[in-house]
Design a protein around this motif. Structure first.
Motif, PDB file in Angstrom:
ATOM      1  N   ASN A   1       6.920 -52.812 -18.379  1.00  0.00           N
ATOM      2  CA  ASN A   1       7.214 -54.238 -18.235  1.00  0.00           C
ATOM      3  C   ASN A   1       6.635 -55.051 -19.406  1.00  0.00           C
ATOM      4  N   LYS A   2       7.052 -56.291 -19.450  1.00  0.00           N
ATOM      5  CA  LYS A   2       6.609 -57.245 -20.485  1.00  0.00           C
ATOM      6  C   LYS A   2       7.061 -56.804 -21.879  1.00  0.00           C
TER       7      LYS A   2
ATOM      8  N   ASP B   1      -0.008 -57.636 -13.677  1.00  0.00           N
ATOM      9  CA  ASP B   1       0.787 -56.728 -14.502  1.00  0.00           C
ATOM     10  C   ASP B   1       2.287 -56.974 -14.367  1.00  0.00           C
ATOM     11  N   GLY B   2       2.645 -58.049 -13.675  1.00  0.00           N
ATOM     12  CA  GLY B   2       4.047 -58.400 -13.578  1.00  0.00           C
ATOM     13  C   GLY B   2       4.755 -57.773 -12.389  1.00  0.00           C
TER      14      GLY B   2
ATOM     15  N   ASP C   1       2.140 -52.155 -18.420  1.00  0.00           N
ATOM     16  CA  ASP C   1       2.251 -53.325 -19.285  1.00  0.00           C
ATOM     17  C   ASP C   1       2.508 -52.832 -20.710  1.00  0.00           C
TER      18      ASP C   1
END
Lengths: 303, 414
Positions: free
Chosen positions: B142-143, B14-15, B113
């Motif tokens: 994120n992303k 998930d970063g 995400d």
């Protein structure tokens, strides 16, 4: 590098945490002992122990496993610190374990007594009936240590079982053990190398002289600088030469490499370490850095 | 310099690792070559993200299975603050590790995400942050790069998470930051790709958020660990109570009461290490001298005479079970509150929550590993604890199995 802020760079919260841990050790166990190596981390532990029990004396002794290959400066410092701190000093010798046939001296040019000292340590723990050993390991040092608990339970054989680690919640430490088991306690788990140095500086602590820059006979091996000593097995082409060096960590003379350095004060050492996290620790050094490194080497008397 | 302890949780993809890697890299806490080595070995493994766990997963079992099992501690610092991140695996099987990591944290970072929105893990993290009464939760969306940096996506997730937080009963503050950790957007510096975002980048938020404020503002609770009697010529009559001021502050001259004896005295001196200080603060390890000789021993608590306290012997608590052996009503344990240990019995199980759905299990009789629920507890003697919601530092306890000696549960007093 800009001028260093000399105050308030060490997070005092870490000291409070370590003192709390020291007191839990004294309260939860019958026979604690502080493992003293002569290095900066264990010297920091002594300082913290003194503070934890002041104005009373530290209620446990320190134990040094003397490999026989220590730097003479470390031994002199150890004896001075024992006197200064009022702590009882217990020394056990790897040489005795060798003489008793429990361990065998290593051979070859990389021979060291580093691995041998575990046997001497376990014997000393059994002899002293210590149920807890306080050590100076930090989680930022090494991957396996990154996951070690503050109270780390060892079985009858001194072994650590990562899967059986006790959860440590909030600040509640559980040191309950069965007879024969032993706990290793790491009060400075959450300190980084830089935290230790900042603490030493702010506390104006004494440390062995070999941490500061000095002239010494060294040999070069595998791109590292080894202190020349009667304990180091050398080959013919390893000719000692004099250089200006200091030690970043202090262990045996056979396994502690020196760094070329002219840092004669704690400020300079800290500057050096800060710089090192940006450049020297990694495997790949960019061109500019290696150029500067060569220049540095020349400055301190290489060639 | 102060310390900010953070908790992060999540799976590797998930970063989260990329985000932590960014923070380390941009604060110069990791060398370029070290990070490149991790990037290279992540690529070799066929991953399209930087697997930072390669730096911290030192356990053999973790390397064998390629997963993070245990809490990893990650350190970095700026000129202002030292940061300790307790990085925990997000999977339901490791709920206990998540709670362990979060128990040390003052703020938690919940990763979402941007493509997937609220997931089962998001809900679980938020639930645990709420259970632990963490004051500050940062929702890192994120992303954003994969969502075209669109404000609508961010706002949609924000509304969903806020709604979820309300449903769970989270009482702290929620801060939302849109990120693209991979490219450093809004991590250390503001991103020019999201001009619609008017808040701070993550690091700036962390640098300026107040720490330890709540603990300091609560009534003083001093847990006595050890009695210091030097018996030396110089300090012949000295008797100090070494311990931790878990909340509030105490001053020289202040009247204090000893719990449980209810004896009162006045603070004569406070030592912090080798120095005498006028005042001690929340979190400090101190050594307190009183004017009168009162009987005080380990496990006692000093409180200001005018501060209310509560005495408990039979109480309800939320519990997280951490042992393989299930918990059923009637079992006895050692309960450790602060440094005080006392025999305790689980009277009854009120309910158990299934952590994969965060729903109460119908008529559950036992807690299994990682279950969270509510129990009624009885102790052999009274304890002097606060409700966890009122004072977390004096309202939690652990249960120790008397036979295995291991820590099997953590509890939060209701």
């Amino acid at each position: 590098m800009s001028a260093l802020d000399l105050t308030n760079t060490f997070p005092r919260e870490l000291e409070h945490e370590a003192i709390y841990i020291m007191r839990e050790v004294a309260a939860q166990f019958e026979r604690p002992v502080l493992l003293f190596s002569g290095g900066k981390d264990s010297i920091t532990l002594v300082r913290l122990a003194i503070k934890a029990f002041y104005p009373a004396k530290v209620p446990f002794p320190m134990l040094h496993i003397d490999t026989g290959h220590n730097f003479p400066e470390t031994i002199a410092f150890r004896d001075w610190l024992a006197k200064e701190s009022g702590m009882q000093l217990i020394v056990r010798y790897v040489q005795d374990s060798i003489d008793q046939g429990k361990v065998k001296e290593e051979t070859g040019k990389y021979a060291s007594r580093n691995m041998l000292q575990t046997v001497t340590l376990l014997d000393a723990i059994e002899e002293g009936k210590y149920d807890v050993c306080i050590g100076g390991a930090r989680r930022d040092e090494e991957k396996a240590r990154a996951k070690e608990r503050i109270f780390s339970v060892r079985d009858d054989f001194g072994q650590w079982d990562a899967k059986k680690q006790r959860p440590e919640l909030f600040d509640m430490l559980n040191g309950k053990i069965n007879v024969g088991e032993n706990v290793r306690v790491f009060p400075i788990s959450n300190w980084t190398e830089l935290d230790v140095w900042n603490y030493i500086r702010e506390e104006k602590m004494e440390i062995p002289s070999i941490y500061y820059s000095h002239k010494r006979q060294i040999i070069e091996r595998d791109g590292m600088y080894w202190p020349a000593s009667p304990f180091l097995n050398t080959t013919e082409d390893e000719v000692p030469f004099e250089a200006t060096v200091r030690f970043r960590t202090v262990g045996d003379m056979t396994c502690t490499a020196a760094v070329l350095s002219e840092a004669v004060t704690l400020d300079k050492i800290i500057e050096e370490i800060k710089e090192a996290t940006i450049s020297e620790r990694g495997a790949r050094i960019d061109d500019k850095r290696s150029e500067a490194a060569m220049e540095k080497r020349k400055q301190v008397g290489y060639f | 310099m102060d310390v900010l302890r953070l908790a992060t949780a999540g799976s590797v993809d998930d970063g989260k690792s990329t985000l932590i890697g960014r923070l380390l890299y941009d604060t110069k806490s990791i060398t370029k070559d070290k990070l490149e080595a991790v990037e290279a070995s992540s690529q070799r493994k066929g991953l399209d993200f930087v697997d930072l766990s390669l730096l911290t997963d030192g356990l053999i079992a973790e390397r064998e299975q390629g997963i993070t099992i245990d809490v990893a501690h990650i350190y970095f610092s700026t000129d202002k603050r030292k940061y300790i991140i307790a990085d925990t695996p997000g999977h339901v099987e490791y709920t206990r590790n998540m709670i362990t990591g979060a128990s040390h944290a003052e703020a938690s970072i919940v990763l979402v995400d941007a493509r997937n929105g609220v997931s089962e893990q998001t809900r679980r993290h938020l639930f645990i942050s709420s259970l632990l009464e963490i004051d500050t939760v940062i929702v890192a969306v994120n992303k954003m790069d994969l969502a075209n940096y669109e404000q609508a996506t961010f706002e949609g997730i924000k509304a969903n998470v806020a709604g979820l937080a309300q449903k769970i009963g989270f009482k702290g503050s929620l801060t939302f930051i849109p990120l693209a950790a991979k490219y450093g957007d809004n991590v250390v510096t503001l991103s020019d790709k999201m001009p619609w975002y008017t808040g701070q980048p993550l690091l700036q938020y962390l640098e300026t958020m107040p720490v330890h404020q709540r603990d300091e503002s609560l009534p003083a609770r001093f847990h006595v660990q050890f009695v210091i009697r030097p018996h030396s010529d110089e300090h012949h009559d000295f008797r100090g109570y070494a311990g931790k001021l878990v909340s509030g502050s105490l001053k020289v001259g202040q009247r204090v009461a000893v719990l449980p004896s209810l004896k009162e005295s006045t603070i004569k001196a406070i030592y912090s290490g080798l120095n005498k200080v006028e005042q001690g603060h929340a979190g400090d390890s101190l050594n307190i001298e009183l004017e009168d000789d009162v009987d005080i021993s380990r496990g006692n608590t000093l409180v200001p005479v005018d501060a209310p306290y509560q005495q408990l012997q039979q109480f309800a608590a939320k519990l997280t079970w951490m042992d393989e052996q299930p918990l059923t009503a009637g079992k006895t344990f050692l309960l450790q509150h602060g440094v005080n240990r006392i025999k305790a019995k689980i009277n009854s199980v009120a309910h158990v929550i299934d952590m994969s759905t965060i729903e109460e299990k119908a008529d559950a009789q036992a807690f299994r590993l990682n279950d969270i629920g509510e129990v009624s507890i009885k102790t052999a003697k009274p304890i002097f604890a606060d409700r966890y919601a009122d004072n977390p530092k004096n309202g939690a306890f652990i249960l120790i199995d008397e036979f295995s000696n291991t820590t099997v549960a953590v509890g939060f007093i209701l």
